[in-house]
Write an enzyme that holds these catalytic residues in place. Structure first.
Site, mmCIF file in Angstrom:
data_model
loop_
_atom_site.group_PDB
_atom_site.id
_atom_site.type_symbol
_atom_site.label_atom_id
_atom_site.label_comp_id
_atom_site.label_asym_id
_atom_site.label_seq_id
_atom_site.Cartn_x
_atom_site.Cartn_y
_atom_site.Cartn_z
ATOM 1 N N SER A 152 0.872 -1.181 0.000
ATOM 2 C CA SER A 152 0.000 0.000 0.000
ATOM 3 C C SER A 152 0.907 1.227 0.000
ATOM 4 O O SER A 152 2.088 1.116 0.356
ATOM 5 C CB SER A 152 -0.867 -0.016 1.272
ATOM 6 O OG SER A 152 -1.428 1.263 1.513
ATOM 7 N N TYR A 178 -2.831 -1.075 10.285
ATOM 8 C CA TYR A 178 -2.771 -1.316 8.830
ATOM 9 C C TYR A 178 -1.437 -0.828 8.276
ATOM 10 O O TYR A 178 -0.764 -1.532 7.516
ATOM 11 C CB TYR A 178 -3.929 -0.583 8.164
ATOM 12 C CG TYR A 178 -4.043 -0.753 6.675
ATOM 13 C CD1 TYR A 178 -3.504 0.183 5.798
ATOM 14 C CD2 TYR A 178 -4.716 -1.847 6.138
ATOM 15 C CE1 TYR A 178 -3.630 0.028 4.425
ATOM 16 C CE2 TYR A 178 -4.849 -2.004 4.763
ATOM 17 C CZ TYR A 178 -4.308 -1.057 3.912
ATOM 18 O OH TYR A 178 -4.434 -1.210 2.552
HETATM 19 C C1 GCO Z 1 -7.294 4.762 4.480
HETATM 20 C C2 GCO Z 1 -7.436 3.948 3.236
HETATM 21 C C3 GCO Z 1 -6.074 3.546 2.685
HETATM 22 C C4 GCO Z 1 -6.247 2.975 1.299
HETATM 23 C C5 GCO Z 1 -5.069 2.277 0.725
HETATM 24 C C6 GCO Z 1 -4.037 3.235 0.285
HETATM 25 O O1 GCO Z 1 -8.046 4.543 5.431
HETATM 26 O O2 GCO Z 1 -6.403 5.627 4.462
HETATM 27 O O3 GCO Z 1 -8.237 2.813 3.441
HETATM 28 O O4 GCO Z 1 -5.473 2.672 3.586
HETATM 29 O O5 GCO Z 1 -7.294 2.068 1.279
HETATM 30 O O6 GCO Z 1 -4.566 1.319 1.590
HETATM 31 O O7 GCO Z 1 -2.994 2.508 -0.320
#
Ligand code: GCO
Length: 265
Positions: free
Chosen positions: A145, A158
């Site tokens: 990501s 995440y």
């Molecule tokens: C957030 C988004 C991001 C995108 C993606 C970007 O909450 O900022 O969900 O995480 O989905 O991962 O690459």
């Protein structure tokens, strides 16, 4: 080898984890169109995803499997090898996100995101690499990501997972590159998927969500990506065209990582 052949996935078997919708489904479509046999798993029942694949004309082989459960992954791989064949291409796409301010996030919630988004990729890669070593070739693509590079409020787990996935990608490349296994990552920018629909919801007055405006101002392409934008990069990293590309994270982000952002009017 001519340019058509070099990008072809004909005769290859590709396992896309979490391939029931969104980015995983789009990559499955691309691989099918490039000639691969598509295998995917999801954590729950297959009905909806099988209907979606059928409607798209893709004879995908679906399996219910939790990528954090090593026994379940090994059993699923044994079934794939028996019913479809040995895996040539693995896309570690399965992932969740929890948007909770860090000081309010439980350790259990943090661990669950790390477990699915990072440990799951380790478990499935560990399972398929022996078969790739036997074949003398393999492609592993980790769906990282732009959060493998940048943080954002409320997504600590995440971002930590995707940062770890970037380094796991480099380590698999380092450990198995000499056996003709290439491991690379795709780093999507802000791509329109169900996972981030909440960030794009129209406001009560019909105006765009403030976050939507923010991302468009931060992205040189001045738009969110769509899953189709990921298809070419995914085929490239799964094909012979990337045989000398290893440990690389290919950011498909419209340039957001390169840009300070448009000055607010
Ligand atoms: C957030 C988004 C991001 C995108 C993606 C970007 O909450 O900022 O969900 O995480 O989905 O991962 O690459």
């Amino acid at each position: 080898m001519n340019m058509t052949d070099i990008f072809s996935l004909k005769g290859k078997i590709a396992w896309i984890t979490g391939g029931s919708y969104g980015i995983g489904f789009a990559i499955s479509q691309a691989y099918h169109e490039a000639g691969a046999t598509v295998v995917y798993n999801c954590r729950s029942a297959l009905d909806a995803s099988q209907k979606a694949y059928k409607a798209a004309g893709i004879p995908a082989h679906g399996y219910v499997c939790d990528v954090t459960d090593e026994n379940a992954v090994n059993e699923t791989l044994a079934n794939i090898e028996k019913e479809v064949g040995a895996v040539d291409i693995l896309v570690n796409n399965a992932g969740i996100i929890k948007r909770i301010p860090m000081v309010e996030m439980s350790a259990a919630d943090f661990r669950q995101v790390i477990d699915i988004d990072l440990t799951g990729a380790f478990i499935v890669s560990k399972a398929v690499i022996p078969g790739m070593l036997k074949k003398g070739a393999g492609k592993i693509i980790n769906i990282c990501s732009m959060m493998s590079e940048l943080g954002r409020e409320t997504i600590s787990a995440y971002t930590a997972a995707k940062g770890g996935l970037k380094m796991l990608t480099k380590n698999i490349a380092s450990e198995y590159g000499e056996f003709n296994i290439q491991c690379n990552g795709i780093g999507p920018g802000y791509i329109e998927t169900p996972q981030n629909a909440v960030l794009r919801e129209r406001q009560a007055d019909g105006s765009r969500h403030p976050f939507d405006n923010f991302i468009v101002a931060k992205t040189p392409a001045a738009r969110w990506g769509i899953t189709d934008d990921l298809k070419g990069p995914a085929v490239f990293l799964a094909s012979r065209a990337s045989d000398f590309v290893n440990g690389h994270i290919l950011y498909v982000d419209g340039g957001i990582l390169a840009y300070i952002g448009k000055q607010p009017k």
